[in-house]
Design a protein around this motif. Structure first.
Motif, short mmCIF file in Angstrom:
data_model
loop_
_atom_site.label_atom_id
_atom_site.label_comp_id
_atom_site.label_asym_id
_atom_site.label_seq_id
_atom_site.Cartn_x
_atom_site.Cartn_y
_atom_site.Cartn_z
N ASP A 92 0.83 -1.21 0.00
CA ASP A 92 0.00 0.00 0.00
C ASP A 92 0.87 1.26 0.00
O ASP A 92 0.35 2.36 0.13
N SER A 93 2.17 1.10 -0.16
CA SER A 93 3.09 2.23 -0.18
C SER A 93 3.55 2.53 -1.60
O SER A 93 4.40 1.83 -2.16
N GLN A 94 2.99 3.59 -2.19
CA GLN A 94 3.45 4.00 -3.51
C GLN A 94 4.92 4.41 -3.46
O GLN A 94 5.67 4.16 -4.40
N TYR A 95 5.34 5.03 -2.36
CA TYR A 95 6.74 5.42 -2.20
C TYR A 95 7.65 4.20 -2.34
O TYR A 95 8.62 4.22 -3.11
N ALA A 96 7.38 3.14 -1.61
CA ALA A 96 8.24 1.96 -1.65
C ALA A 96 8.25 1.32 -3.04
O ALA A 96 9.31 0.95 -3.55
N ILE A 97 7.09 1.22 -3.65
CA ILE A 97 7.01 0.63 -4.98
C ILE A 97 7.80 1.46 -5.99
O ILE A 97 8.57 0.93 -6.80
#
Length: 180
Positions: free
Chosen positions: A65-70
């Motif tokens: 659910d983390s766009q940052y991590a992806i």
């Protein structure tokens, strides 16, 4: 295909205890934590742990659910690497050790690694499981009930390379999302 959901938790951002977790949709799960960090560090650590826990040639799909991590692990990483681990604006990449470890884990894995964004806290069973495990891990570390999980060693610093030809920097969009 192996499908794994990941999540990170930070009790007080920044500087509070963090927890990370991954949940294999057909098998085990794992979680751990550290006494201090940020929500972004927790999310990146969850990705790294999921990749290293699932070696092999089978395709690996990581839901987060983390766009940052992806985006760190897929969209932005190749450009950062080409630019000597600098952002499009020339600043050093944040959480560099984790980003380089993720890069190395993906490169060393024979099978492909892909990422899919899922909305958090809307009843996605595996995302909710990872969320609970990450929160429990952060609270356990904060209370001293368990020792912090060992941290993966960061990738070695890249060797100096010849200066690349000037290229206009690609923007690092905050709203757009690309599935790799």
């Amino acid at each position: 295909m192996i499908i794994v959901s990941t999540d990170g938790s930070c009790l007080r951002n920044p500087g509070g205890a963090i927890g990370w977790a991954w949940v294999n949709h057909e098998g085990p799960s794992q979680s751990g934590g550290e006494p201090s960090g940020t929500n972004q560090i927790a999310e990146l650590r969850a990705l790294l742990e999921a990749i290293t826990a699932h070696p092999g040639a089978d395709p690996l799909l990581i839901e987060s659910d983390s766009q940052y991590a992806i985006k760190c692990a897929s969209e932005w990483l190749p450009g950062w690497k080409r630019k000597g681990w600098k952002t499009a604006g020339g600043a050093p990449v944040k959480n560099l050790g984790l980003v380089q470890s993720i890069d190395r884990a993906i490169a060393e894995r024979p099978g492909p690694v892909r990422f899919r964004w899922v909305r958090g806290h809307v009843g996605n069973h595996y995302n909710e499981m990872a969320d609970v495990l990450a929160g429990e891990a952060a609270r356990a570390v904060a209370s001293g009930a368990v020792a912090p999980a060992p941290v993966a060693a960061p990738a070695p610093a890249p060797a100096p390379a010849a200066a690349p030809a000037p290229v206009a920097p690609a923007p690092e969009p905050e709203d757009a999302f690309t599935l790799f």
